[in-house]
Write a protein that holds these residues in place. Structure first.
Motif, PDB file in Angstrom:
ATOM      1  N   ALA A 174       0.844  -1.201   0.000  1.00  0.00           N
ATOM      2  CA  ALA A 174       0.000   0.000   0.000  1.00  0.00           C
ATOM      3  C   ALA A 174       0.878   1.250   0.000  1.00  0.00           C
ATOM      4  N   ILE A 175       1.945   1.221   0.785  1.00  0.00           N
ATOM      5  CA  ILE A 175       2.827   2.395   0.850  1.00  0.00           C
ATOM      6  C   ILE A 175       3.598   2.548  -0.459  1.00  0.00           C
ATOM      7  N   ARG A 176       4.106   1.432  -0.973  1.00  0.00           N
ATOM      8  CA  ARG A 176       4.901   1.511  -2.218  1.00  0.00           C
ATOM      9  C   ARG A 176       4.050   1.958  -3.397  1.00  0.00           C
ATOM     10  N   MET A 177       2.774   1.575  -3.389  1.00  0.00           N
ATOM     11  CA  MET A 177       1.919   1.923  -4.528  1.00  0.00           C
ATOM     12  C   MET A 177       1.289   3.317  -4.396  1.00  0.00           C
ATOM     13  N   SER A 178       1.459   3.947  -3.254  1.00  0.00           N
ATOM     14  CA  SER A 178       0.876   5.283  -3.083  1.00  0.00           C
ATOM     15  C   SER A 178       1.680   6.304  -3.895  1.00  0.00           C
ATOM     16  N   SER A 179       1.133   7.512  -3.999  1.00  0.00           N
ATOM     17  CA  SER A 179       1.853   8.550  -4.763  1.00  0.00           C
ATOM     18  C   SER A 179       2.884   9.267  -3.886  1.00  0.00           C
ATOM     19  N   ALA A 180       3.056   8.785  -2.661  1.00  0.00           N
ATOM     20  CA  ALA A 180       3.990   9.447  -1.741  1.00  0.00           C
ATOM     21  C   ALA A 180       5.424   9.369  -2.264  1.00  0.00           C
ATOM     22  N   VAL A 181       6.208  10.384  -1.909  1.00  0.00           N
ATOM     23  CA  VAL A 181       7.647  10.319  -2.172  1.00  0.00           C
ATOM     24  C   VAL A 181       8.341   9.868  -0.883  1.00  0.00           C
TER      25      VAL A 181
END
Ligand SMILES: [Fe+2]
Length: 307
Positions: free
Chosen positions: A41-48
């Motif tokens: 979920a974290i890796r696929m988010s748009s977060a940097v």
């Protein structure tokens, strides 16, 4: 210590304070990464970036940080010259503010110490506003109320400088930032620090702090109209839904608008008894999405200051 890591370094055993997405697509905060689903979920988010708590993580965050690009390193390096300068200036600001405010409730406000506190706040923010925000968001509990005012004063002066206001005005805006929440000194601690929800009477009392601070300083005398305005009006909103007067648009001057934006930004990005710290980008997005409350030009100005 809360540290920023690029999201590709996320691992099981990290305690996440926030996943820094430009939108609110990742609402979960303050959790331990335990499963493959969490990682995905974290890796696929748009977060940097992700913000992680070093203390609450079960793995060595500093060792992980060594794998991050160089720009991530200085946050964990207590010998970083800018970090040292910011911390030194902030302790000077706390000391001056303590001296200046120690007898404020009794009616003695030392404006020269308040000016020193504002000058130290300005010095702390000038070199690296982004680092300043990282340091001030982690407020020690006993110093939280002073540090909030110092942080707001620092952000206000930096914004005023970027708006190319006159130097005297920038200094006055800094003093206004230091004093904006003075009314809280006169609110009982039982209400100020209550961990649970405030009841209606307590909320009324809490919301009276701008007016209380304004009246107190007016009674003391020798305080400028700008400082009085910022104190009384910093919880007003552009659409008239704020308090205490319900002023609107042009009735709210530039110094008050600057204070409102910096005040809310600092509150959102700090840990409070009832919430975790938001990331800077989440706080800016939240404010930008509410042009009925905040001056968008100033939200953008704050955003450009921190990037
Ligand atoms: Fe306030």
């Amino acid at each position: 210590m809360i540290l920023r890591l690029p999201k590709n370094l996320v691992r099981k055993g990290l305690y996440i304070e926030a996943v820094e997405c430009p939108s609110h697509e990742f609402a979960r905060r303050r959790f331990m990464v335990e499963t493959q689903e969490d990682l995905n979920a974290i890796r696929m988010s748009s977060a940097v970036d992700i913000l992680v708590s070093q203390k609450k993580s079960q793995i060595d965050v500093l060792a992980l940080l060594k794998q991050a690009p160089p720009q991530y390193h200085r946050q964990a390096n207590p010998a970083d010259p800018q970090m040292l300068e910011i911390k030194g200036a902030l302790s000077d600001a706390v000391l001056s503010m303590h001296r200046g405010m120690s007898e404020a409730a009794a009616g003695r406000l030392d404006m020269s110490q308040i000016a020193d506190a504002a000058a130290s706040a300005r010095q702390a923010v000038e070199a690296a506003p982004d680092l300043f925000v990282q340091v001030t968001r982690l407020k020690a509990k006993d110093k939280a109320s002073y540090m909030h005012s110092i942080s707001v004063a620092g952000l206000m002066t930096e914004m005023a400088a970027r708006l190319e206001l006159d130097d005297d005005l920038i200094d006055e805006i800094g003093r206004a930032g230091i004093l904006h929440d003075l009314g809280k000194l006169l609110i009982p601690n039982a209400i100020l620090n209550k961990p649970g929800k405030l009841n209606a009477a307590e909320m009324r009392m809490m919301r009276s702090h701008p007016e209380i601070g304004y009246r107190h300083m007016k009674k003391l005398g020798g305080v400028s109209d700008l400082i009085l305005d910022v104190c009384r009006l910093h919880h007003e909103a552009l659409d008239g839904s704020g308090y205490p007067l319900g002023l609107k648009d042009e009735q709210i001057g530039i110094a008050v608008r600057i204070c409102t934006v910096c005040d809310v930004f600092d509150a959102l990005t700090s840990v409070r008894s009832y919430k975790g710290a938001w990331s800077a980008s989440d706080a800016l997005t939240w404010m930008y999405d509410r042009p009925n409350l905040f001056d968008r030009k100033l939200v953008l100005r704050l955003s450009s200051m921190l990037n």
